[in-house]
Design a protein around this motif. Structure first.
Motif, PDB file in Angstrom:
ATOM      1  N   HIS A 152      31.405  30.345  70.661  1.00 36.47           N
ATOM      2  CA  HIS A 152      31.564  30.335  69.209  1.00 36.47           C
ATOM      3  C   HIS A 152      32.983  30.637  68.753  1.00 36.47           C
ATOM      4  CE1 HIS A 152      27.067  31.410  69.135  1.00 36.47           C
ATOM      5  NE2 HIS A 152      27.168  30.217  68.604  1.00 36.47           N
ATOM      6  N   ALA A 153      33.666  31.552  69.457  1.00 35.91           N
ATOM      7  CA  ALA A 153      34.923  32.055  68.914  1.00 35.91           C
ATOM      8  C   ALA A 153      35.743  32.754  69.997  1.00 35.91           C
ATOM      9  CB  ALA A 153      34.650  33.039  67.766  1.00 35.91           C
ATOM     10  N   ASN A 154      37.023  32.851  69.739  1.00 37.65           N
ATOM     11  CA  ASN A 154      37.989  33.524  70.603  1.00 37.65           C
ATOM     12  C   ASN A 154      38.146  34.954  70.110  1.00 37.65           C
ATOM     13  OD1 ASN A 154      40.170  34.299  72.177  1.00 37.65           O
ATOM     14  ND2 ASN A 154      41.622  32.862  71.253  1.00 37.65           N
ATOM     15  N   LEU A 155      37.432  35.882  70.760  1.00 38.57           N
ATOM     16  CA  LEU A 155      37.366  37.272  70.319  1.00 38.57           C
ATOM     17  C   LEU A 155      37.486  38.217  71.516  1.00 38.57           C
ATOM     18  CD1 LEU A 155      34.307  36.929  67.892  1.00 38.57           C
ATOM     19  CD2 LEU A 155      36.656  37.454  67.176  1.00 38.57           C
ATOM     20  N   GLY A 156      37.725  39.495  71.240  1.00 36.32           N
ATOM     21  CA  GLY A 156      37.569  40.545  72.219  1.00 36.32           C
ATOM     22  C   GLY A 156      38.642  40.646  73.280  1.00 36.32           C
ATOM     23  N   GLN A 157      39.833  40.091  73.015  1.00 41.44           N
ATOM     24  CA  GLN A 157      40.927  40.140  73.986  1.00 41.44           C
ATOM     25  C   GLN A 157      40.549  39.410  75.269  1.00 41.44           C
ATOM     26  OE1 GLN A 157      42.843  44.103  74.231  1.00 41.44           O
ATOM     27  NE2 GLN A 157      43.482  43.583  76.303  1.00 41.44           N
ATOM     28  N   ARG A 158      39.618  38.479  75.160  1.00 42.23           N
ATOM     29  CA  ARG A 158      39.257  37.654  76.313  1.00 42.23           C
ATOM     30  C   ARG A 158      40.457  36.802  76.731  1.00 42.23           C
ATOM     31  NH1 ARG A 158      35.407  35.373  73.981  1.00 42.23           N
ATOM     32  NH2 ARG A 158      36.117  33.216  73.788  1.00 42.23           N
ATOM     33  N   HIS A 159      41.234  36.386  75.736  1.00 46.42           N
ATOM     34  CA  HIS A 159      42.499  35.701  75.929  1.00 46.42           C
ATOM     35  C   HIS A 159      43.559  36.471  75.150  1.00 46.42           C
ATOM     36  CE1 HIS A 159      39.885  32.557  77.397  1.00 46.42           C
ATOM     37  NE2 HIS A 159      39.327  32.413  76.211  1.00 46.42           N
ATOM     38  N   LEU A 160      44.806  36.219  75.454  1.00 52.45           N
ATOM     39  CA  LEU A 160      45.894  36.911  74.767  1.00 52.45           C
ATOM     40  C   LEU A 160      46.686  35.959  73.890  1.00 52.45           C
ATOM     41  CD1 LEU A 160      47.110  39.264  77.641  1.00 52.45           C
ATOM     42  CD2 LEU A 160      45.976  39.941  75.513  1.00 52.45           C
ATOM     43  N   ARG A 161      45.988  34.968  73.354  1.00 52.03           N
ATOM     44  CA  ARG A 161      46.620  34.003  72.459  1.00 52.03           C
ATOM     45  C   ARG A 161      45.532  33.258  71.701  1.00 52.03           C
ATOM     46  NH1 ARG A 161      49.869  30.852  76.560  1.00 52.03           N
ATOM     47  NH2 ARG A 161      50.748  29.853  74.698  1.00 52.03           N
ATOM     48  N   PRO A 162      45.875  32.629  70.585  1.00 56.94           N
ATOM     49  CA  PRO A 162      44.888  31.787  69.909  1.00 56.94           C
ATOM     50  C   PRO A 162      44.588  30.534  70.720  1.00 56.94           C
ATOM     51  CG  PRO A 162      46.755  32.336  68.459  1.00 56.94           C
ATOM     52  CD  PRO A 162      47.142  32.703  69.857  1.00 56.94           C
ATOM     53  N   ALA A 163      43.410  29.997  70.522  1.00 62.53           N
ATOM     54  CA  ALA A 163      43.074  28.691  71.084  1.00 62.53           C
ATOM     55  C   ALA A 163      43.631  27.595  70.182  1.00 62.53           C
ATOM     56  CB  ALA A 163      41.562  28.548  71.214  1.00 62.53           C
ATOM     57  N   ALA A 164      43.729  26.400  70.718  1.00 66.23           N
ATOM     58  CA  ALA A 164      44.263  25.275  69.945  1.00 66.23           C
ATOM     59  C   ALA A 164      43.451  25.055  68.676  1.00 66.23           C
ATOM     60  CB  ALA A 164      44.256  24.013  70.802  1.00 66.23           C
ATOM     61  N   ALA A 165      44.125  24.647  67.638  1.00 66.88           N
ATOM     62  CA  ALA A 165      43.442  24.351  66.379  1.00 66.88           C
ATOM     63  C   ALA A 165      42.380  23.286  66.601  1.00 66.88           C
ATOM     64  CB  ALA A 165      44.442  23.876  65.329  1.00 66.88           C
ATOM     65  N   GLY A 166      41.182  23.539  66.074  1.00 64.04           N
ATOM     66  CA  GLY A 166      40.059  22.628  66.243  1.00 64.04           C
ATOM     67  C   GLY A 166      39.140  22.996  67.374  1.00 64.04           C
ATOM     68  N   SER A 167      39.452  24.078  68.103  1.00 58.70           N
ATOM     69  CA  SER A 167      38.596  24.512  69.208  1.00 58.70           C
ATOM     70  C   SER A 167      37.280  25.082  68.688  1.00 58.70           C
ATOM     71  CB  SER A 167      39.315  25.573  70.042  1.00 58.70           C
ATOM     72  OG  SER A 167      40.484  25.065  70.642  1.00 58.70           O
ATOM     73  N   TYR A 168      36.364  25.322  69.612  1.00 56.98           N
ATOM     74  CA  TYR A 168      35.075  25.966  69.341  1.00 56.98           C
ATOM     75  C   TYR A 168      34.233  25.211  68.293  1.00 56.98           C
ATOM     76  CZ  TYR A 168      37.542  29.635  71.798  1.00 56.98           C
ATOM     77  OH  TYR A 168      38.273  30.326  72.733  1.00 56.98           O
ATOM     78  N   PRO A 169      33.908  23.963  68.585  1.00 56.85           N
ATOM     79  CA  PRO A 169      33.066  23.225  67.633  1.00 56.85           C
ATOM     80  C   PRO A 169      31.712  23.879  67.384  1.00 56.85           C
ATOM     81  CG  PRO A 169      33.258  22.047  69.735  1.00 56.85           C
ATOM     82  CD  PRO A 169      34.270  23.143  69.759  1.00 56.85           C
ATOM     83  N   LYS A 170      31.197  24.632  68.371  1.00 52.99           N
ATOM     84  CA  LYS A 170      29.905  25.297  68.162  1.00 52.99           C
ATOM     85  C   LYS A 170      30.024  26.475  67.198  1.00 52.99           C
ATOM     86  CE  LYS A 170      27.683  23.930  72.480  1.00 52.99           C
ATOM     87  NZ  LYS A 170      26.978  24.376  73.714  1.00 52.99           N
ATOM     88  N   GLY A 171      31.243  26.897  66.894  1.00 53.56           N
ATOM     89  CA  GLY A 171      31.450  27.968  65.931  1.00 53.56           C
ATOM     90  C   GLY A 171      31.737  27.493  64.531  1.00 53.56           C
ATOM     91  N   ALA A 172      31.662  26.177  64.304  1.00 51.00           N
ATOM     92  CA  ALA A 172      31.978  25.640  62.984  1.00 51.00           C
ATOM     93  C   ALA A 172      30.913  26.016  61.958  1.00 51.00           C
ATOM     94  CB  ALA A 172      32.104  24.116  63.053  1.00 51.00           C
ATOM     95  N   SER A 173      31.312  26.064  60.715  1.00 50.80           N
ATOM     96  CA  SER A 173      30.372  26.315  59.621  1.00 50.80           C
ATOM     97  C   SER A 173      29.535  25.061  59.370  1.00 50.80           C
ATOM     98  CB  SER A 173      31.142  26.678  58.353  1.00 50.80           C
ATOM     99  OG  SER A 173      31.745  25.518  57.802  1.00 50.80           O
ATOM    100  N   PRO A 174      28.431  25.180  58.605  1.00 51.47           N
ATOM    101  CA  PRO A 174      27.632  23.994  58.305  1.00 51.47           C
ATOM    102  C   PRO A 174      28.422  22.887  57.617  1.00 51.47           C
ATOM    103  CG  PRO A 174      26.383  25.958  57.777  1.00 51.47           C
ATOM    104  CD  PRO A 174      27.774  26.412  58.116  1.00 51.47           C
ATOM    105  N   LEU A 175      29.488  23.264  56.897  1.00 52.99           N
ATOM    106  CA  LEU A 175      30.319  22.263  56.235  1.00 52.99           C
ATOM    107  C   LEU A 175      31.376  21.675  57.161  1.00 52.99           C
ATOM    108  CD1 LEU A 175      30.804  24.145  52.862  1.00 52.99           C
ATOM    109  CD2 LEU A 175      29.473  22.053  53.206  1.00 52.99           C
ATOM    110  N   GLY A 176      31.518  22.236  58.363  1.00 49.12           N
ATOM    111  CA  GLY A 176      32.454  21.692  59.334  1.00 49.12           C
ATOM    112  C   GLY A 176      33.785  22.398  59.415  1.00 49.12           C
TER     113      GLY A 176
END
Length: 450
Positions: free
Chosen positions: A336-360
């Motif tokens: 769903h999302a890049n959280l919890g210091q699992r990585h030390l940087r943001p993911a590319a814009a548009g990542s995590y489609p399963k975390g999108a809102s109902p409006l996209g």
């Protein structure tokens, strides 16, 4: 237009959730404090930040005050240190001069408190007072520790020594080819919460807001888009800047996001002790509110209000409900999302489609905190709980609201209603933004709705 019911009231389930949240936070605290020498724990890398050893003992002191004294009614272990770790009594710049617990003693103290707190957790019935109903105090302390973990991670980013932390990069994502913006329909929606068991006082109570239709970016603004602002002279054109921001960037000679520098024709950035090229498709990071606001003006847009951001994140037009997260009511997972210091940087814009809102709308949770245009104010019916200093003393000050959480935020301290705030000049935080705009006739929407 309702909000989801409390996830659980079963004592054993709550006990398991609270234990997991507390242990996860402590594992992260250890990771952040065991990776450097004691001399670095006691050093102050910036007057904006505490020495890491202060955060370590403060975490233990808050846990003692709330779980051992307030919840369990036990006598204080180290009452003489309470003033040293009172964040309101001593500003960060002053903390290195205090007689702080040295690293080994701070670790022993925090571990002693944690052992006793887990004993309290094992025996507590989770009812009898607002502080303990649904395990609130345990959730509050887990959130508090995760928030200080993020603060300590910021300190690691500010330090100039060699690399001390490592983590895998986010999985590569294909270039995002979806729409650049999303239309959010007008109408009422439920903002805030009265049901989320571990929500903090500034998230409460749930209330209805009437929101005109608006358009919001599908993803956060990227480094490449922000570079276009820089290359177009954005930092040199007064038209785009709030007057206070214009004065600030010139007084401090700010010409790019914090930690960026130009090397010939290339932008580089320092990230946790390493220097690397700025990645074009990542969300821009380490910009203050004044910079985000200036970019939005330059782009012919604006920052979303806090209300607009929350509607984009929580409103499900199919049901009229406000969900806990953009993807629904289920707790976050790595999909769903890049959280919890699992990585030390943001993911590319548009990542995590399963975390999108109902409006996209994508990446509303995780990756970067997102500046909004809103000042920090209480919701209608706000009641300070369990202490005024968590939120109430900040209302009406020079604070802008951030939403969504960054890659450094623990999952327990992140939800669609969670509110963060900081001064508009702050750039050391893991902050980015997305932009919004009012609807136009070309959108095929009237000013009242769809």
């Amino acid at each position: 237009m309702t909000e989801p019911a409390t996830t659980t009231t079963d004592p054993e389930t709550l006990r398991t959730l609270a234990r997991s949240a507390l242990l996860t936070a402590r594992d992260r605290t250890a990771l952040l404090t065991d990776c450097v020498e004691d001399t670095e724990l006691t050093a102050q890398v910036s007057p904006l930040m505490s020495p890491l050893v202060w955060d370590l003992a403060h975490i233990g002191n808050q846990e003692e005050q709330w779980l051992l004294r307030a919840v369990a009614g036990r006598d204080a272990i180290r009452p003489e240190i309470d003033p040293l770790y009172d964040a309101f009594e001593h500003p960060r710049a002053e903390r290195p001069s205090l007689p702080l617990l040295p690293p080994a003693e701070a670790r022993r103290y925090a571990a002693d408190v944690r052992g006793r707190a887990l004993d309290v957790l094992d025996a507590h019935p989770f009812h009898g007072s607002p502080l303990t109903d649904a395990g609130f105090a345990f959730g509050m302390i887990a959130q508090h520790e995760q928030q200080h973990d993020e603060t300590m991670l910021i300190t690691h980013q500010l330090r100039t020594g060699p690399l001390a932390l490592t983590a895998p990069d986010p999985d590569p994502a294909p270039p995002f080819t979806g729409p650049a913006e999303v239309l959010v329909p007008g109408g009422r929606f439920t903002m805030g919460t009265s049901m989320e068991p571990w929500a903090l006082d500034n998230e409460r109570p749930a209330h209805h807001r009437l929101v005109p239709p608006f358009v919001i970016d599908t993803t956060p603004v990227t480094n490449a888009a922000y570079q276009a602002f820089i290359e177009d002279g954005g930092y040199d054109d007064e038209r785009w800047w709030d007057p206070r921001g214009w004065e600030h960037i010139h007084a401090h000679e700010i010409t790019a996001p914090l930690f960026w520098r130009r090397d010939g024709g290339q932008w580089l950035r320092r990230r946790f002790g390493a220097t690397e090229p700025v990645v074009p498709d990542e969300p821009v990071l380490h910009v203050g509110w004044f910079e985000a606001d200036a970019y939005a003006r330059w782009a012919g847009r604006r920052l979303p209000t806090e209300t607009e951001w929350e509607k984009a994140a929580r409103f499900d037009p199919a049901t009229g409900r406000s969900t806990r997260y953009p993807w629904g009511d289920a707790d976050p997972t790595p999909e769903h999302a890049n959280l919890g210091q699992r990585h030390l940087r943001p993911a590319a814009a548009g990542s995590y489609p399963k975390g999108a809102s109902p409006l996209g709308v994508r990446q509303l949770i995780g990756d970067v905190w997102e500046w909004t245009s809103s000042d920090l104010l209480p919701y209608p019916g706000f009641i300070a709980f369990p202490y005024r200093e968590y939120s109430e003393v900040f209302f009406g000050g020079d604070y802008k609201v951030l939403r969504g959480g960054s890659f450094a935020v623990g999952t327990v301290a992140c939800r669609g209603t969670f509110r963060n705030w900081d001064h508009p000049v702050r750039r050391q935080i893991f902050s980015g933004f997305r932009t919004a705009r009012d609807v136009t006739p070309a959108d095929g929407v009237g000013p009242e709705g769809i």
